[in-house]
Design a protein around this motif. Structure first.
Motif: not given
Length: 148
Positions: A46, A74, A77-78, A81, A110-111, A114
């Protein structure tokens, strides 16, 4: 003589009890240490996503909903997470309450970042909101790194 046997039996039972309690505690601590070790990989990934996003936002590249590179970042990142959320669930199952307490807020934030990034990509000029969210993401990931 019988009193000496009782005392020695009581001491033996006490030492066995302490031994098993210590072993159980060590096993639980080991399980929590495994979760922390497993958390390092998604946090590192991340962080690399965050750095790549920063690099993209600082470039002259057009950032909009059709930019494949930003969408991949992105999406990555999902994925990371989601891995952190699964590790949080594992920590809850293993009874690592202190670790869960330290991790939970940062993973939820963090979520949420996102989700904000996904919404910002759809804006007509997403570069500024993405930069702000990327800065927030950096601070959350630094907090997660402190857990190690």
């Amino acid at each position: 003589m019988q009193q000496i046997k009782r005392i020695s039996l009581a001491l033996t039972l006490l030492f066995l009890f302490l031994f098993f309690v210590t072993m159980a505690h060590a096993q639980i601590s080991g399980q929590c240490a495994d979760v922390v070790k497993d958390l390092k990989e998604p946090v590192d990934r991340a962080i690399s996503v965050q750095k790549a996003m920063q690099k993209t936002l600082n470039s002259d590249q057009l950032v909009d909903r059709y930019n494949r590179h930003v969408n991949i970042l992105v999406g990555n990142l999902d994925r990371e997470t989601s891995r952190m959320e699964r590790l949080l669930a594992v920590a809850k199952q293993r009874g690592c309450d202190k670790l869960v307490q330290m991790m939970q807020d940062h993973i939820v934030h963090t979520k949420n970042i996102y989700n904000e990034m996904m919404a910002s990509i759809l804006l007509p000029a997403p570069k500024k909101p993405l930069a702000e969210q990327n800065d927030k993401l950096e601070s959350e990931l630094e907090s997660l790194m402190k857990i190690h």
